[in-house]
Design a protein around this motif. Structure first.
Motif, mmCIF file in Angstrom:
data_model
loop_
_atom_site.group_PDB
_atom_site.id
_atom_site.type_symbol
_atom_site.label_atom_id
_atom_site.label_comp_id
_atom_site.label_asym_id
_atom_site.label_seq_id
_atom_site.Cartn_x
_atom_site.Cartn_y
_atom_site.Cartn_z
ATOM 1 N N VAL A 1 0.877 -1.173 0.000
ATOM 2 C CA VAL A 1 0.000 0.000 0.000
ATOM 3 C C VAL A 1 0.909 1.217 0.000
ATOM 4 N N ARG A 2 0.800 2.011 -1.025
ATOM 5 C CA ARG A 2 1.640 3.206 -1.163
ATOM 6 C C ARG A 2 0.761 4.443 -1.177
ATOM 7 N N ASN A 3 1.206 5.471 -0.462
ATOM 8 C CA ASN A 3 0.564 6.781 -0.564
ATOM 9 C C ASN A 3 1.204 7.446 -1.777
ATOM 10 N N ASP A 4 0.454 7.491 -2.886
ATOM 11 C CA ASP A 4 1.010 7.795 -4.199
ATOM 12 C C ASP A 4 1.430 9.255 -4.313
ATOM 13 N N GLU A 5 2.768 9.480 -4.254
ATOM 14 C CA GLU A 5 3.286 10.840 -4.310
ATOM 15 C C GLU A 5 3.189 11.451 -5.699
ATOM 16 N N THR A 6 2.863 10.655 -6.723
ATOM 17 C CA THR A 6 2.720 11.235 -8.058
ATOM 18 C C THR A 6 1.477 12.108 -8.168
ATOM 19 N N ALA A 7 0.547 11.984 -7.223
ATOM 20 C CA ALA A 7 -0.607 12.882 -7.170
ATOM 21 C C ALA A 7 -0.187 14.145 -6.430
ATOM 22 N N SER A 8 -0.308 15.282 -7.071
ATOM 23 C CA SER A 8 0.117 16.539 -6.450
ATOM 24 C C SER A 8 -0.691 16.859 -5.200
ATOM 25 N N TYR A 9 -1.838 16.230 -5.044
ATOM 26 C CA TYR A 9 -2.715 16.517 -3.908
ATOM 27 C C TYR A 9 -2.603 15.459 -2.813
ATOM 28 N N ALA A 10 -1.609 14.581 -2.881
ATOM 29 C CA ALA A 10 -1.479 13.525 -1.874
ATOM 30 C C ALA A 10 -1.154 14.122 -0.511
ATOM 31 N N ALA A 11 -1.772 13.569 0.564
ATOM 32 C CA ALA A 11 -1.584 14.060 1.927
ATOM 33 C C ALA A 11 -1.221 12.899 2.844
ATOM 34 N N ASN A 12 -0.740 13.242 4.038
ATOM 35 C CA ASN A 12 -0.431 12.215 5.031
ATOM 36 C C ASN A 12 -1.687 11.420 5.391
ATOM 37 N N ALA A 13 -1.483 10.145 5.721
ATOM 38 C CA ALA A 13 -2.599 9.282 6.122
ATOM 39 C C ALA A 13 -2.240 8.605 7.441
ATOM 40 N N ASN A 14 -3.098 8.733 8.421
ATOM 41 C CA ASN A 14 -2.891 8.111 9.726
ATOM 42 C C ASN A 14 -4.049 7.176 10.054
ATOM 43 N N ASN A 15 -3.698 6.066 10.694
ATOM 44 C CA ASN A 15 -4.695 5.068 11.126
ATOM 45 C C ASN A 15 -5.432 4.440 9.942
ATOM 46 N N ILE A 16 -4.648 4.059 8.928
ATOM 47 C CA ILE A 16 -5.201 3.354 7.769
ATOM 48 C C ILE A 16 -5.580 1.930 8.188
ATOM 49 N N ILE A 17 -6.664 1.427 7.618
ATOM 50 C CA ILE A 17 -7.056 0.031 7.803
ATOM 51 C C ILE A 17 -6.937 -0.684 6.462
ATOM 52 N N VAL A 18 -6.175 -1.784 6.442
ATOM 53 C CA VAL A 18 -6.026 -2.605 5.239
ATOM 54 C C VAL A 18 -6.674 -3.953 5.518
ATOM 55 N N PHE A 19 -7.512 -4.398 4.595
ATOM 56 C CA PHE A 19 -8.192 -5.693 4.770
ATOM 57 C C PHE A 19 -7.981 -6.547 3.532
ATOM 58 N N ASN A 20 -7.683 -7.824 3.774
ATOM 59 C CA ASN A 20 -7.556 -8.787 2.686
ATOM 60 C C ASN A 20 -8.333 -10.043 3.054
ATOM 61 N N GLY A 21 -9.475 -10.231 2.370
ATOM 62 C CA GLY A 21 -10.250 -11.456 2.522
ATOM 63 C C GLY A 21 -9.948 -12.380 1.361
ATOM 64 N N LEU A 22 -9.426 -13.566 1.639
ATOM 65 C CA LEU A 22 -8.994 -14.468 0.574
ATOM 66 C C LEU A 22 -10.173 -15.004 -0.234
ATOM 67 N N PRO A 23 -9.937 -15.349 -1.507
ATOM 68 C CA PRO A 23 -10.990 -15.974 -2.320
ATOM 69 C C PRO A 23 -11.365 -17.342 -1.739
ATOM 70 N N GLU A 24 -12.558 -17.785 -2.053
ATOM 71 C CA GLU A 24 -12.992 -19.112 -1.612
ATOM 72 C C GLU A 24 -12.045 -20.174 -2.165
ATOM 73 N N GLY A 25 -11.659 -21.130 -1.323
ATOM 74 C CA GLY A 25 -10.735 -22.176 -1.712
ATOM 75 C C GLY A 25 -9.331 -21.948 -1.188
ATOM 76 N N LEU A 26 -9.051 -20.769 -0.648
ATOM 77 C CA LEU A 26 -7.754 -20.460 -0.068
ATOM 78 C C LEU A 26 -7.922 -20.130 1.412
ATOM 79 N N ARG A 27 -6.918 -20.416 2.203
ATOM 80 C CA ARG A 27 -6.898 -20.053 3.613
ATOM 81 C C ARG A 27 -5.480 -19.684 4.003
ATOM 82 N N LEU A 28 -5.335 -19.074 5.167
ATOM 83 C CA LEU A 28 -3.998 -18.806 5.673
ATOM 84 C C LEU A 28 -3.296 -20.129 5.950
#
Length: 700
Positions: free
Chosen positions: A252-279
């Motif tokens: 997950v990158r905060n894309d600096e190529t956007a001139s309007y990009a700002a700092n991000a705090n307390n981001i939540i990232v979620f990844n739910g695996l497709p059916e048929g896969l597990r950890l």
């Protein structure tokens, strides 16, 4: 930002006109037009080795010798520009809230009533005004009135609508701080919106309406984190082996190529695996940036196995990237549909406040995705074939397919360089090419190439013929590496297969699996500008059979131009007394004839301590006296009052020199001295004093 200031004589208009006194409305000065001022600028030259570097000029400092009755409206946001009437480029999120600070001051000698109002828009040179604006009904304005001694007289908070035509009464030397908590409306990333605060003086309205109203224009730039999400898979999952597992890497990158990009705090990232896969049984959960990662059972499958990960407490500045990895295997209790084209999607959510939550996903069909509300049209797109998506805020996900080749180009460097270099002061950059696949790479023409591209029209350039390869065949620090040279072809490409042995290295036979090549090259500078940063892009160009789609293809090395920083300050010494405590400032100083002004010029070697090559030699600090010869006298040990001119190294920017180590002197044209050597991160300062002539304008 600076104050808008109106000056007005206390004489009647008729008497003032008869005496030739002109009242002014000048946003830049605090004195009437007929009042003499001292504008002062210092200059410096220096060398690195025997090479003269780019001359440096300090900031201008101004002394206003007399003071008139005045009221001012000052834009107080710290926007890096103290010379205008604007609060520029305050950062706000879409539909967010931004603070603008102002001070209204009665610096005259009569009580006055000021009428304040807000208006949408206003023109600021160099900035644009978009269709977005402010919701005045949802905006809050707090104005606090202070007595002349600085104690609070009263504080009031109203909406922006109710603030219109508010009257504030100020006695002489009283002021009011005005905080506008402005709510934006209709804005997306990159939008610019203006808001005008005006103050009309009753005193000036009754005497000269053309000078009655001051304005400050507030400007906010809409910025919002721009997420670039990538989901990659390490290898092929062997469905015939229940213990076979693959590693998913989510970046997950905060894309600096956007001139309007700002700092991000307390981001939540979620990844739910497709059916048929597990950890996997041992999932090896990992997350960078001091974030927190936990497993869960929130994926698309129906079994009881853990099939999701959730990352919290993640913070990213523009240009920063977080890496999340975890191992996955087949869930034997579920069906894996289309096993050769399974796509794992990740999502990011961030609460921006003001009931605004941004949701971005690698899955363009996700109904919760709402980036179109926060980004300009065209920003944020998704690809799901494993190719690199280069658009702003782009997301990509790779299918779970077989792939025997894998290369990445990583670990760019950041270096400092002088404004002009010799061979001994060139700097070396590097990137690492890693073969994480199962095939030998770069042994065949056209299979692995790379380009090194500097910024267009830059003054920091790649040294011709300086590219070398350091080959680590086994990634073992205990075994020696081999060095090779490489030359660009007519197309500007460096083909790995053309590597030439150096220093007795064996013939080049390509990169073995799990090996790395460090690509190095030198850069030089020619009259580059201090504090600019030049980017050199190293791009990986792959060909041959089964071209890999995973791995980084671009690494950007940055070279920051460093040199001499020169700051000019001044302090008022009203009685010209040697024991007076001095307060130095870069701001205007109000002085009277007969007062003394002490000037301080501080030089700083801005190079880091890491490279001792960049010591400054023959640093000449020079302050030309022609700027004030007809208004003030330079004081020396032989004048009355006496003042010792001093030039020496000091501990930091706030310290005065205690002696004249480097023999600074005053001549008929300048006060100057030469610092023999100034090492990186070291300061030198010169001080001298002037006494303002008795009538403020002519030589006594």
């Amino acid at each position: 930002m600076k104050s808008s200031t109106f000056k007005y004589s206390m004489l009647t208009v008729g008497i003032a006109a008869s005496l030739g006194i002109v009242s002014t409305a000048n946003a830049a000065e605090s004195a009437a037009a007929s009042t003499p001022t001292i504008d002062n600028v210092a200059t410096a030259t220096y060398k690195i080795g025997a090479i003269a570097q780019t001359p440096v000029q300090s900031n201008k400092v101004t002394v206003n010798i007399t003071q008139s009755a005045a009221f001012s409206l000052t834009a107080k946001n710290d926007d890096g520009n103290a010379t205008d009437d604007y609060n520029r480029s305050a950062i706000v999120t879409p539909k967010g809230r931004v603070a603008f600070n102002h001070t209204l001051t009665n610096s005259g000698n009569v009580e006055d009533t000021y009428t304040l109002s807000l208006a949408q828009g206003g023109t600021i040179p160099g900035s644009t005004q978009d269709a977005s604006s402010y919701d005045l009904a949802a905006t809050n304005v707090t104005y606090t009135v202070y007595n002349a001694d600085g104690t609070v007289k009263k504080a009031t908070t109203v909406t922006g609508t109710d603030f219109q035509n508010t009257n504030i009464v100020l006695k002489p030397n009283e002021h009011a701080d005005i905080l506008i908590s402005a709510k934006t409306v209709g804005n997306v990333g990159g939008n610019s919106q203006n808001l005008t605060l005006s103050a009309a003086s009753t005193f000036f309205t009754n005497s000269d309406t053309t000078k009655a109203t001051l304005t400050n224009i507030n400007n906010s730039i809409t910025k919002v984190p721009v997420f670039k999400i990538t989901s990659k898979v390490s290898s092929t999952l062997n469905l015939n082996d229940p213990s076979s597992k693959v590693t998913y890497t989510i970046t997950v990158r905060n894309d600096e190529t956007a001139s309007y990009a700002a700092n991000a705090n307390n981001i939540i990232v979620f990844n739910g695996l497709p059916e048929g896969l597990r950890l996997a049984d041992q999932p090896n959960l990992s997350v960078s940036n001091n974030a927190t990662i936990v497993p869960g059972n929130e994926g698309k499958g129906s079994s009881s196995a853990d099939d999701s990960v959730r990352v919290t407490l993640l913070n990213l500045e523009p240009g920063q990237e977080a890496t999340i990895t975890f191992d996955v295997q087949k869930d034997q209790n579920e069906t894996l549909t289309n096993p050769k084209n399974v796509i794992n999607h990740a999502s990011v959510s961030l609460d921006l406040g003001e009931n605004q939550v941004i949701y971005d996903s690698t899955d363009g069909t996700d109904p919760k995705q709402n980036t179109n509300v926060f980004y300009p049209a065209g920003d944020d797109s998704e690809v799901t074939d494993g190719t690199t998506n280069t658009t702003t805020g782009s997301d990509s996900a790779a299918p779970l397919v077989a792939n025997q080749r894998a290369l990445s180009i990583v670990s760019p460097t950041k270096k400092e360089i002088p404004t002009s270099t010799t061979e001994s002061t060139q700097v070396t950059h590097s990137v690492i090419l890693s073969n994480t696949g199962k095939e030998v790479e770069g042994d065949k023409p056209g299979e692995v190439k790379f380009t090194i591209t500097p910024n267009a029209n830059n003054k920091v350039t790649v040294v011709t013929g300086s590219v070398e390869l350091i080959y680590d065949a086994d990634n073992n620090p205990n075994t020696p590496n081999a060095v090779y040279t490489i030359t660009r072809d007519v197309n500007g490409d460096n083909d790995l297969s053309t590597a030439v042995p150096k220093n007795g290295a064996p013939p080049w036979t390509g990169m073995a699996p799990n090996s790395i090549v460090t690509i190095t090259y030198k850069v030089e500078s020619n009259k580059a500008v201090i504090d600019t940063t030049e980017t050199t892009t190293v791009s990986l160009v792959l060909g041959g059979q089964d071209v890999p789609t995973l791995g980084e293809r671009i690494a950007k090395n940055t070279t920051t131009v460093k040199g001499l920083k020169l700051v000019k300050e001044q302090a008022l010494n009203e009685n010209c007394a040697a024991s007076t405590t001095l307060t130095f400032t870069q701001a205007d100083v109000a002085a009277s004839p007969g007062n003394c002004i002490v000037y301080k010029i501080t030089a700083f070697n801005d190079f880091s301590n890491a490279d001792a090559r960049f010591t400054f030699n023959d640093l000449v600090i020079n302050d030309t006296t022609a700027r004030f010869n007809n208004k003030a006298q330079v004081l020396t040990t032989s004048t009355s009052p006496a003042f010792t001119i001093r030039l020496a190294e000091v501990a930091d920017a706030n310290v005065l020199p205690t002696d004249n180590t480097y023999g600074a002197t005053a001549s008929s044209t300048a006060v100057s001295g030469t610092v023999t050597n100034l090492a990186p991160q070291k300061y030198a300062a010169m001080v001298f004093a002037v006494k303002i002539n008795p009538d403020g304008t002519t030589t006594p």
